[in-house]
Design a protein around this motif. Structure first.
Motif, PDB file in Angstrom:
ATOM      1  N   GLN A  32       0.828  -1.204   0.000  1.00 11.62           N
ATOM      2  CA  GLN A  32       0.000   0.000   0.000  1.00 11.62           C
ATOM      3  C   GLN A  32       0.865   1.257   0.000  1.00 11.62           C
ATOM      4  O   GLN A  32       0.555   2.250  -0.666  1.00 11.62           O
ATOM      5  CB  GLN A  32      -0.926   0.006   1.213  1.00 11.62           C
ATOM      6  N   LYS A  33       1.938   1.230   0.770  1.00 10.13           N
ATOM      7  CA  LYS A  33       2.840   2.379   0.826  1.00 10.13           C
ATOM      8  C   LYS A  33       3.472   2.649  -0.537  1.00 10.13           C
ATOM      9  O   LYS A  33       3.576   3.803  -0.972  1.00 10.13           O
ATOM     10  CB  LYS A  33       3.933   2.146   1.872  1.00 10.13           C
ATOM     11  N   GLN A  35       2.263   1.858  -3.469  1.00  8.62           N
ATOM     12  CA  GLN A  35       1.235   2.398  -4.361  1.00  8.62           C
ATOM     13  C   GLN A  35       1.025   3.892  -4.100  1.00  8.62           C
ATOM     14  O   GLN A  35       0.885   4.682  -5.047  1.00  8.62           O
ATOM     15  CB  GLN A  35      -0.072   1.641  -4.159  1.00  8.62           C
ATOM     16  N   ALA A  36       1.013   4.271  -2.826  1.00  5.61           N
ATOM     17  CA  ALA A  36       0.836   5.682  -2.474  1.00  5.61           C
ATOM     18  C   ALA A  36       2.017   6.507  -2.983  1.00  5.61           C
ATOM     19  O   ALA A  36       1.833   7.608  -3.518  1.00  5.61           O
ATOM     20  CB  ALA A  36       0.694   5.825  -0.960  1.00  5.61           C
ATOM     21  N   GLY A  93      -1.547   2.893   3.192  1.00  6.37           N
ATOM     22  CA  GLY A  93      -1.446   3.739   2.009  1.00  6.37           C
ATOM     23  C   GLY A  93      -1.922   5.150   2.272  1.00  6.37           C
ATOM     24  O   GLY A  93      -1.288   6.125   1.855  1.00  6.37           O
ATOM     25  N   GLU A  96       0.559   6.959   4.512  1.00  5.33           N
ATOM     26  CA  GLU A  96       1.769   7.275   3.747  1.00  5.33           C
ATOM     27  C   GLU A  96       1.532   8.493   2.854  1.00  5.33           C
ATOM     28  O   GLU A  96       2.360   9.412   2.816  1.00  5.33           O
ATOM     29  CB  GLU A  96       2.172   6.077   2.897  1.00  5.33           C
TER      30      GLU A  96
END
Length: 245
Positions: A32-33, A35-36, A93, A96
């Motif tokens: 998720q991080k 992707q962010a 996410g 982040e």
């Protein structure tokens, strides 16, 4: 030896199972991080507004508009008041992205937008009557602080209106009081004033009209300070209660 070996094997399986679950959350969180970070690098900014227990504030829609003016989209995420056992791996996410936005636009960027948004809310709702809690922490009573205003009110009241000689003091833990509620307008005026008294000893009921009038006069003769929302004067509710010994 067989029993000991079996217990050791069971313990090892249990530990392995826990680690696998934890690593699974960590892997998902890291994904998720990333992707962010990728979205941020392409200037696809989305600020997450956490809504729910402990996160609600005035001017949420105004805050969203202010973010939009800075080319930042918003996402509202409702959270529960009961923390999850794996809470540190949740919303990775969103957290982040929020952190990256704060780093890019400056440490006080979000706080300043929220401050202005709250002012916008007050301006957009000129007829709103705000609760005491929604207003700035400033004294409504002259020559006092927010922390000691009610003590000052009571002291000034009794200096002007001492208890009558025939008033019967309380002989238990129940309180006798005169209480009033009113609205302090943004211009410092008073409206919707209501007063009532309650006496632990019913023999003191003979003072009800007198005490009600005294507190009413006290309120009307005081130069109250208007409530404020981030420095802007607003109409707000206020209560005064005088307790008797």
């Amino acid at each position: 030896m067989k029993i000991k070996s079996a217990l050791f094997t069971l313990a090892a399986i249990t530990i392995l199972s826990c680690n696998q679950k934890k690593n699974g959350y960590e892997i998902d969180c890291n994904d998720q991080k990333k992707q962010a970070q990728n979205q941020f690098n392409y200037q696809n900014y989305t600020w997450t507004v956490f809504s729910g227990q402990g996160y609600d504030y005035l001017g949420e829609q105004e805050f969203i508009q202010r973010l939009s003016q800075n080319q930042i989209k918003t996402k509202i995420l409702h959270i529960t008041c009961i923390p999850s056992p794996n809470e540190r791996y949740e919303n990775c996410g969103e957290i982040e992205m929020n952190g990256l936005i704060e780093k890019k636009f400056g440490k006080n960027f979000i706080d300043s937008l929220r401050y202005i948004a709250k002012q916008d809310f007050a301006k957009n709702h000129p007829e709103e009557i705000f609760s005491y809690e929604h207003c700035d922490e400033v004294s409504r009573y002259p020559n006092s602080t927010a922390d000691h205003q009610f003590e000052k009110i009571e002291t000034d009241y009794f200096s002007r209106y001492p208890s009558p000689a025939k008033y019967i003091g309380k002989n238990n833990d129940f309180d006798s009081y005169t209480s009033c509620s009113f609205i302090i307008t943004k211009n410092g005026g008073i409206k919707d004033l209501s007063v009532k008294s309650h006496f632990q000893n019913k023999k003191n009921n003979i003072f009800e009209k007198q005490f009600n009038k005294q507190l009413k006069d006290f309120v009307l003769q005081t130069q109250w300070i208007s409530g404020k929302i981030n420095g802007l004067n607003v109409d707000s509710y206020f209560n005064v209660t005088i307790y008797y010994d």
